[in-house]
Design a protein around this motif. Sequence first.
Motif, PDB file in Angstrom:
ATOM      1  N   TYR A 135       0.810  -1.216   0.000  1.00 25.69           N
ATOM      2  CA  TYR A 135       0.000   0.000   0.000  1.00 25.69           C
ATOM      3  C   TYR A 135       0.848   1.273   0.000  1.00 25.69           C
ATOM      4  N   LYS A 136       2.057   1.183   0.487  1.00 26.29           N
ATOM      5  CA  LYS A 136       2.908   2.377   0.562  1.00 26.29           C
ATOM      6  C   LYS A 136       3.511   2.759  -0.791  1.00 26.29           C
ATOM      7  N   LYS A 137       3.436   1.897  -1.785  1.00 28.21           N
ATOM      8  CA  LYS A 137       3.979   2.220  -3.108  1.00 28.21           C
ATOM      9  C   LYS A 137       3.060   3.213  -3.821  1.00 28.21           C
ATOM     10  N   PRO A 138       3.622   4.178  -4.626  1.00 27.70           N
ATOM     11  CA  PRO A 138       2.792   5.217  -5.277  1.00 27.70           C
ATOM     12  C   PRO A 138       1.747   4.641  -6.215  1.00 27.70           C
ATOM     13  N   LEU A 139       2.157   3.719  -7.078  1.00 23.71           N
ATOM     14  CA  LEU A 139       1.203   3.146  -8.024  1.00 23.71           C
ATOM     15  C   LEU A 139       0.080   2.414  -7.299  1.00 23.71           C
ATOM     16  N   CYS A 140       0.457   1.725  -6.276  1.00 21.07           N
ATOM     17  CA  CYS A 140      -0.561   0.994  -5.501  1.00 21.07           C
ATOM     18  C   CYS A 140      -1.513   1.962  -4.820  1.00 21.07           C
ATOM     19  N   ARG A 141      -0.968   3.076  -4.307  1.00 23.02           N
ATOM     20  CA  ARG A 141      -1.827   4.068  -3.663  1.00 23.02           C
ATOM     21  C   ARG A 141      -2.791   4.677  -4.673  1.00 23.02           C
ATOM     22  N   LEU A 142      -2.307   4.951  -5.912  1.00 19.52           N
ATOM     23  CA  LEU A 142      -3.175   5.506  -6.946  1.00 19.52           C
ATOM     24  C   LEU A 142      -4.286   4.522  -7.311  1.00 19.52           C
ATOM     25  N   LEU A 143      -3.904   3.274  -7.484  1.00 17.35           N
ATOM     26  CA  LEU A 143      -4.907   2.254  -7.807  1.00 17.35           C
ATOM     27  C   LEU A 143      -5.915   2.084  -6.673  1.00 17.35           C
ATOM     28  N   ASN A 144      -5.427   2.134  -5.459  1.00 20.52           N
ATOM     29  CA  ASN A 144      -6.333   1.994  -4.310  1.00 20.52           C
ATOM     30  C   ASN A 144      -7.318   3.149  -4.245  1.00 20.52           C
ATOM     31  N   GLY A 145      -6.819   4.397  -4.560  1.00 22.25           N
ATOM     32  CA  GLY A 145      -7.727   5.540  -4.563  1.00 22.25           C
ATOM     33  C   GLY A 145      -8.801   5.398  -5.622  1.00 22.25           C
ATOM     34  N   ALA A 146      -8.384   4.963  -6.844  1.00 21.26           N
ATOM     35  CA  ALA A 146      -9.361   4.780  -7.919  1.00 21.26           C
ATOM     36  C   ALA A 146     -10.371   3.691  -7.559  1.00 21.26           C
ATOM     37  N   LEU A 148     -11.195   2.789  -4.576  1.00 22.81           N
ATOM     38  CA  LEU A 148     -12.045   3.281  -3.494  1.00 22.81           C
ATOM     39  C   LEU A 148     -13.151   4.179  -4.033  1.00 22.81           C
ATOM     40  N   THR A 149     -12.774   5.085  -5.014  1.00 17.99           N
ATOM     41  CA  THR A 149     -13.784   5.961  -5.614  1.00 17.99           C
ATOM     42  C   THR A 149     -14.830   5.147  -6.362  1.00 17.99           C
ATOM     43  N   SER A 150     -14.351   4.181  -7.149  1.00 15.95           N
ATOM     44  CA  SER A 150     -15.279   3.327  -7.887  1.00 15.95           C
ATOM     45  C   SER A 150     -16.184   2.553  -6.936  1.00 15.95           C
ATOM     46  N   GLU A 151     -15.593   2.101  -5.846  1.00 13.69           N
ATOM     47  CA  GLU A 151     -16.390   1.357  -4.863  1.00 13.69           C
ATOM     48  C   GLU A 151     -17.428   2.253  -4.215  1.00 13.69           C
ATOM     49  N   CYS A 152     -17.066   3.536  -3.986  1.00 13.22           N
ATOM     50  CA  CYS A 152     -18.029   4.477  -3.394  1.00 13.22           C
ATOM     51  C   CYS A 152     -19.209   4.705  -4.336  1.00 13.22           C
ATOM     52  N   PHE A 153     -18.895   4.928  -5.643  1.00 18.50           N
ATOM     53  CA  PHE A 153     -19.985   5.115  -6.605  1.00 18.50           C
ATOM     54  C   PHE A 153     -20.864   3.862  -6.707  1.00 18.50           C
TER      55      PHE A 153
END
Length: 267
Positions: A135-146, A148-153
């Motif tokens: 989770y601390k890797k940048p790419l992983c954080r970006l994917l997790n944010g996307a 999370l947003t998709s999951e919220c919608f």
Amino acid sequence: MVNKNQQVQSKIRTFYYLEPGQKLSSTKISERKLMLIAPRSEYKRLVDYTNQSERMTVVAEKERAKLAAIRKATYEMSKHWNNTNENVKRRRRAELLAKRKQEDEIRARFAKEIAEQNAAEREKVVEEARRLLLYKKPLCRLLNGALLTSECFRERDAQLAFEKTLRGVDEEQEKEYAKILKQEAEDFEEAERRKAAEREKKNRAYGEELKKQIDDDRNNLKRADREEYLMGRQDLINMAREIREIKECEDEQVGVNYNYTLHTTGL
């Protein structure tokens, strides 16, 4: 009895004897050999005395063998008894060994369970550490944010659909509930009508029964009055007949007395 001064002669005697080739005149006394002469009983007593230790050893061996045989027979006879010391000791030893074996099995099973739990916890900790590092890797954080947003919608759409479904379900439930209430009201009215009809039927039957009872009582009363009237009339008739009979008897008695008086007076 033997006298004190009398000497007891021994039955054992010694003699000198000459070997073949020796002569009495030419053989000195010191060169002659002694020969011991004893009765058989004395000889046996001497032999027994010399062999006493050996005989005692033989007797002891026989006694030892006899005791061993008795001990063996006793063991064979009592080895299946539960109250013997040997069997009690053997049973206690077996119980102690079984208890110790059971405790060892419980201890081994507990150690195995602890080891498995530790291994599972260790694996879980390692997996959690790997996940945190990922989770601390940048790419992983970006994917997790996307994600999370998709999951919220997706969750919001699911909530809206669920609310719509709930509204439809509520409307259906209200209709069904109203239908159930209407049916229950109709059933209640029908039951009340049936109860009223049953009560009216019972009241009508009770009124008819009461009217019949009143008519029967009235008829019985009339019948009783008529019977009482007839009985009173019959009593009056009987009384009149009795009075007439009494009067007739009195008239007859008066006539008899008159005739008797005339007869006695000579008239």
